[in-house]
Design a protein around this motif. Structure first.
Motif, PDB file in Angstrom:
ATOM      1  N   ASP A  31      30.351  57.206  45.369  1.00  0.00           N
ATOM      2  CA  ASP A  31      30.713  56.079  46.214  1.00  0.00           C
ATOM      3  C   ASP A  31      30.145  56.331  47.609  1.00  0.00           C
ATOM      4  O   ASP A  31      30.317  57.401  48.178  1.00  0.00           O
ATOM      5  CB  ASP A  31      32.247  55.981  46.284  1.00  0.00           C
ATOM      6  CG  ASP A  31      32.698  54.663  46.908  1.00  0.00           C
ATOM      7  OD1 ASP A  31      31.861  54.007  47.565  1.00  0.00           O
ATOM      8  OD2 ASP A  31      33.880  54.309  46.735  1.00  0.00           O
ATOM      9  N   LEU A  35      35.881  57.875  52.862  1.00  0.00           N
ATOM     10  CA  LEU A  35      37.322  57.790  53.066  1.00  0.00           C
ATOM     11  C   LEU A  35      37.813  59.207  53.343  1.00  0.00           C
ATOM     12  O   LEU A  35      37.838  60.046  52.438  1.00  0.00           O
ATOM     13  CB  LEU A  35      37.989  57.204  51.818  1.00  0.00           C
ATOM     14  CG  LEU A  35      39.440  56.793  52.011  1.00  0.00           C
ATOM     15  CD1 LEU A  35      39.544  55.554  52.885  1.00  0.00           C
ATOM     16  CD2 LEU A  35      40.102  56.540  50.664  1.00  0.00           C
ATOM     17  N   SER A  36      38.171  59.481  54.584  1.00  0.00           N
ATOM     18  CA  SER A  36      38.595  60.846  54.951  1.00  0.00           C
ATOM     19  C   SER A  36      39.799  61.259  54.124  1.00  0.00           C
ATOM     20  O   SER A  36      40.763  60.509  54.011  1.00  0.00           O
ATOM     21  CB  SER A  36      39.002  60.903  56.415  1.00  0.00           C
ATOM     22  OG  SER A  36      38.022  60.362  57.226  1.00  0.00           O
ATOM     23  N   GLY A  63      38.742  67.990  55.208  1.00  0.00           N
ATOM     24  CA  GLY A  63      37.760  68.783  55.936  1.00  0.00           C
ATOM     25  C   GLY A  63      38.312  69.186  57.283  1.00  0.00           C
ATOM     26  O   GLY A  63      39.052  68.442  57.914  1.00  0.00           O
ATOM     27  N   LEU A 121      18.997  63.352  51.001  1.00  0.00           N
ATOM     28  CA  LEU A 121      18.598  62.773  52.289  1.00  0.00           C
ATOM     29  C   LEU A 121      17.499  63.644  52.915  1.00  0.00           C
ATOM     30  O   LEU A 121      17.695  64.291  53.945  1.00  0.00           O
ATOM     31  CB  LEU A 121      19.799  62.659  53.226  1.00  0.00           C
ATOM     32  CG  LEU A 121      20.930  61.739  52.728  1.00  0.00           C
ATOM     33  CD1 LEU A 121      22.124  61.795  53.666  1.00  0.00           C
ATOM     34  CD2 LEU A 121      20.428  60.301  52.598  1.00  0.00           C
TER      35      LEU A 121
END
Ligand SMILES: Nc1nc2c(ncn2[C@@H]2O[C@H](COP(=O)(O)OP(=O)(O)OP(=O)(O)O)[C@@H](O)[C@H]2O)c(=O)[nH]1
Ligand SMILES: [Mg+2]
Lengths: 167, 398
Positions: A31, A35-36, A63, A121
């Protein structure tokens, strides 16, 4: 055939992709939305390794940032950990030392595999192979370049850790 | 296998009663855990609160603790320590659980001895539904983390820009220096040729040599502008301020440019203060400003027009004005006048030479002297630039 249960924690700075890696590994999906996580989300996945079934309990923790680590209560009983950094954010690399020492306080013998995530990336890469090698040698463990998005190396890295835990 | 505790006296009921008294019974659930880590009694709301994802309808009593709660997998040693009284409790905050309907709930688990006196009584598990405050904390964390990501990206972009800027500066400086010396050579040979050939060749050829000369000068000014601009951008603009009489500066600038104006068939006039006008400034830099403005006035004023230069004192400032009867500018053009590389469309379309750097440099130099510039302009009527530079304080007058 023995059934073994092992708890592993995902550690690393915010938004490096811990939740996404678990989602890829357990549900095989990705996804883009961030969303933290707060607190912890525990997922379970069974692996067949040689003659054993390993029930991996994956503790996906919130995190940290430069100032705070994780609550040690979450680390109790962890047999190993995946320490994750984000290849596009140089500042997420050095935190591994803090997580490692927190983990070792709770479990001296915990196994650790290091994941350098978001390898897809390519253009935004901010951490060199050399820097990763240095981390690997100071961890005495392996480093995998992963992508929760493409799925590359995710299974391999986690299964490597699982094998070490049962082997 | 399990030690059943008399329900009526059980700490579970006691705890439930306390919770009810405090009004948070709907958020708290309790269970008794036997020493062999089996779930014995549970409070009636237990099922509802724990949002057991896998087996919503299965009975919980009689199951192993870590069977129902993955959260306690691997924590046997810790729980054993609690039972032995070596650890007061074990708590897990904000445990995320996805309910069968897909909603995430947040739970707090706490395990402590069921009875201080009897270790064999086992453990008390308290589960609290903390979804409401957790959702608030989540959105705070989310916002904070997203902000940090943006800030870090900006920081990285800024570092990149800094690097690019230094590279650009290096290239500009190198190129400027490398262009300058051949330019000097071209110009001086053109001078020598024009002088030596005067009268010996057709006048047209002399004119060509003059064009080579003026175009070399133009290039040379452009290089100076580029170097100045680079110096300004790098924050390296340094002035050598000293008491300077603006009369000398303005007279000299006027004297330098007046012949040029005459060449353009303009009437050049001035009205310069008879009294000394002392500012604390860098004479060379101020002169650059005035020359630049007079040169612009000449460039943008059609033949038979007029350029008038004045120097006066007003409100503690040396005021130099340069007034022309040129084309003037629109409001919109005035707005952008001092931007780097800005030239009015007209200026770009015309064959009037200019780098578009001049006015930006002029403004920067004036501001470096704590001064300012005012511009008035009307389309078709002309333009008036006024440069204000503060007078040097004169303690001997006090
Ligand atoms: N391109 C790319 N994006 C990723 C990858 N892994 C994660 N992301 C994205 O990175 C962002 C953060 O991912 P999460 O998995 O939520 O990060 P986290 O480490 O769990 O973050 P916290 O819960 O705040 O600690 C999300 O927008 C993900 O879609 C990846 O391998 N490649
Ligand atoms: Mg997460």
């Amino acid at each position: 055939m023995a059934v073994i249960q092992k708890k592993i924690c995902l550690l690393g700075e915010f938004a490096v992709g811990k939740t996404s890696l678990v989602r890829r590994f357990v549900e095989n999906r990705f996804d883009d939305k961030y969303l933290s996580t707060i607190g912890v989300k525990i997922s379970r996945k069974s692996l067949s390794l040689d003659d054993n079934t390993v029930n991996l309990l994956m503790w996906d923790l919130a995190g940290g940032d430069n100032y705070q680590g994780v609550q040690s209560g979450y680390l109790r009983g962890a047999a190993g950990a995946l320490i994750v950094c984000d290849l596009t954010r140089a500042e997420t690399l050095s935190a591994y030392e803090r997580y490692l020492s927190q983990l070792r306080e709770v479990n001296k013998n915990a196994y650790v595999v290091f994941l350098a995530n978001k390898v897809d990336l390519v253009d935004r890469r901010a951490i060199s192979d050399k820097e990763l090698k240095d981390v690997a040698s100071s961890l005495g463990g392996q480093v995998y370049l992963t992508s929760a998005k493409s799925g590359i190396n995710v299974e391999l890295a986690i299964e490597t850790l699982a094998k070490k835990l049962v082997g | 296998m399990s030690t059943r505790v008399e329900l009526d006296n059980s700490p579970i009921l006691l705890a439930a009663r306390v919770a009810r008294a405090f009004g948070n019974a709907h958020r708290l659930a309790y269970a008794q855990i036997t020493p062999d880590l089996t779930i014995a009694n549970v409070s009636t709301n237990f099922h509802a609160i724990i949002s057991n994802p896998a087996n919503a309808d299965d009975p919980i009593e009689g199951r192993r603790l870590d069977d129902i709660f993955y959260e306690f997998g691997g924590t046997e040693d810790t729980l054993d320590m609690i039972m032995k009284g070596q650890l007061p409790f074990f708590r897990l905050e904000d445990v995320n659980r996805v309910r069968p309907d897909g909603e995430t709930v947040y739970l707090m688990f706490q395990i402590s001895p069921l009875s201080d006196a009897q270790t064999e009584a086992g453990l008390l598990l308290i589960v609290e539904d903390v979804t409401e405050p957790a959702i608030m904390r989540q959105s705070l964390t989310q916002e904070r983390n997203e902000l940090r990501l943006v800030r870090n990206r900006l920081k990285a972009a800024n570092t990149d820009l800094g690097r690019l800027n230094r590279l650009k500066s290096f290239i500009v400086t190198m190129a400027a220096h490398d262009l300058r010396s051949p330019l000097t050579t071209i110009r001086s040979y053109a001078d020598i040729l024009a002088e030596d050939l005067q009268g010996k060749v057709e006048q047209d050829y002399i004119e060509f040599l003059m064009t080579i000369r003026s175009q070399s000068d133009r290039l040379s000014r452009l290089i100076t502008d580029l170097l100045d601009l680079d110096m300004i951008e790098q924050g390296g603009l340094s002035l050598k301020p000293e008491p300077t009489d603006m009369r000398e500066v303005v007279e000299e600038a006027y004297g330098l440019m007046a012949p040029n104006g005459a060449l353009h068939r303009l009437t050049m006039t001035n009205d310069i203060s008879k009294e000394p006008v002392i500012v604390n400034g860098d004479g060379q830099r101020i002169s650059q400003v005035i020359v630049n403005l007079i040169s612009n006035a000449i460039k943008y004023t059609p033949e038979d027009g007029r350029v008038h230069v004045t120097l006066t004192i007003k409100d503690g400032h040396a005021v130099t004005t340069i007034v022309d009867t040129g084309n003037g500018m629109t409001e919109q053009q005035l707005h952008k006048l001092f931007q780097v590389y800005y030239r009015t469309e007209e200026a770009r379309d015309s064959n009037i030479v200019g780098s578009g750097l001049g006015l930006f440099i002029v403004k920067t130099l004036v501001e470096a002297h704590k001064g300012y510039i005012k511009v008035n302009s009307k389309r078709g009527e002309g333009t008036r630039f006024a440069v204000y530079i503060p007078l040097a304080s004169q303690p001997e007058l006090a």
